[in-house]
Design a protein around this motif. Structure first.
Motif, short mmCIF file in Angstrom:
data_model
loop_
_atom_site.label_atom_id
_atom_site.label_comp_id
_atom_site.label_asym_id
_atom_site.label_seq_id
_atom_site.Cartn_x
_atom_site.Cartn_y
_atom_site.Cartn_z
N THR A 75 -4.43 0.81 -4.44
CA THR A 75 -5.07 -0.21 -3.58
C THR A 75 -3.70 -0.66 -2.53
O THR A 75 -3.43 -0.72 -1.47
CB THR A 75 -5.75 -1.86 -3.88
OG1 THR A 75 -6.85 -1.06 -4.86
CG2 THR A 75 -5.79 -2.13 -2.70
N MET A 76 -2.76 -1.37 -3.52
CA MET A 76 -1.21 -1.75 -3.20
C MET A 76 -0.18 -0.48 -2.13
O MET A 76 0.44 -1.07 -1.35
CB MET A 76 -0.88 -2.58 -4.17
CG MET A 76 -1.51 -4.06 -4.16
SD MET A 76 -1.48 -4.48 -2.93
CE MET A 76 -0.49 -5.56 -2.56
N GLU A 77 -0.36 0.59 -3.55
CA GLU A 77 1.01 1.65 -2.72
C GLU A 77 0.20 3.13 -2.14
O GLU A 77 0.39 3.13 -0.79
CB GLU A 77 1.14 2.18 -4.14
CG GLU A 77 2.45 1.03 -4.64
CD GLU A 77 3.12 0.36 -3.81
OE1 GLU A 77 4.13 0.90 -2.98
OE2 GLU A 77 3.59 -0.93 -3.76
N GLY A 78 -1.22 3.18 -3.56
CA GLY A 78 -2.23 4.41 -2.35
C GLY A 78 -0.83 6.13 -3.06
O GLY A 78 0.06 5.83 -2.90
N PRO A 79 -1.40 7.13 -2.87
CA PRO A 79 -1.32 8.03 -2.43
C PRO A 79 -0.07 8.14 -0.65
O PRO A 79 -0.61 8.10 -0.18
CB PRO A 79 -2.12 9.30 -2.75
CG PRO A 79 -2.78 8.58 -2.45
CD PRO A 79 -3.57 6.65 -2.23
N GLY A 80 -0.01 9.26 -0.97
CA GLY A 80 1.76 9.78 0.58
C GLY A 80 0.31 9.84 1.40
O GLY A 80 0.44 9.16 2.28
#
Length: 221
Positions: A75-80
């Motif tokens: 949720t905070m970073e996510g995949p590319g």
């Protein structure tokens, strides 16, 4: 955990016991509850006004909390290809700052990334010492304000300059394999954006900080 199908705007979560377990369903009221079909964009839209408040001189903090494997880092970073709250917030900040700059405001941005692991504070952007681990820092109380002594701050001017810093921080963050996740974040991760805004030539200067926090798993280990 279940949310009524098709009701992404619902504000209630219902926890139902598994078959054979004692007790009945429990309902919890929130400001907003997302359904299983909610996208990363749906989540960010809900908090985007908070991130923009940081440009107006307000200190803002957003936390992701939950057990291991619940999707906090996703949720905070996510995949590319499907960024989470942090990269989307950075994009929105610089886009909105550009609009305000056209009206006479000027901005300065600085980024820091740290983790708290086993009660130690580590700088994720400073060059690591010979041992290979991120530099360890100490907390300092300055007139009632808690500061991280020696934390590296990097001046940035665009979202594109922030992206490699986020990637570098994630590479050295403490992780481990668990029963819930092959690569689980085992530390509290804090992204800080420090903002200075000045109104016109020689005008009022306001400082604020945006904190985006990905907490370690909330379960006891």
């Amino acid at each position: 955990v279940s949310v009524p199908a098709g009701q992404v705007e619902d504000t209630v979560l219902e926890i139902r016991p598994v078959d054979g377990a004692k007790g009945g369903p429990q309902r919890f009221q929130f400001d907003h509850a997302f359904g299983a079909a909610a996208s990363q964009e749906d989540v960010f839209v809900e908090v985007s006004q908070l991130t923009q408040s940081a440009l107006d001189g307000h200190n803002v903090a957003i936390f992701a909390y939950g057990q291991t494997g619940s999707g906090k880092t996703f949720t905070m970073e996510g995949p590319g290809g499907d960024p989470g709250v942090t990269p989307r917030a950075v994009e929105r900040l610089f886009a909105h700052a550009a609009e305000l700059s056209a009206l006479g405001s000027s901005f300065e941005f600085e980024v820091s990334c740290l983790e708290v692991y086993n009660e130690e504070v580590r700088d994720l952007l400073a060059p690591p010492p010979k041992g290979g681990e991120p530099a360890k820092l100490k907390l300092q109380d300055l007139a009632g304000v808690v500061c991280v002594q020696g934390l590296k701050s990097t001046r940035v001017a665009t979202a594109e300059e922030v992206a490699p810093l986020l990637a570098a921080a994630q590479r050295v963050r403490s992780t481990a394999s668990t029963k819930m996740n092959d690569r689980s974040s085992r530390s509290h991760y804090v992204f800080r954006m420090r903002i200075r805004r000045r109104e016109g030539e020689g005008g009022e200067c306001r400082e604020s900080e945006l904190y985006l926090v990905d907490l370690a798993g909330s379960e006891r280990v």
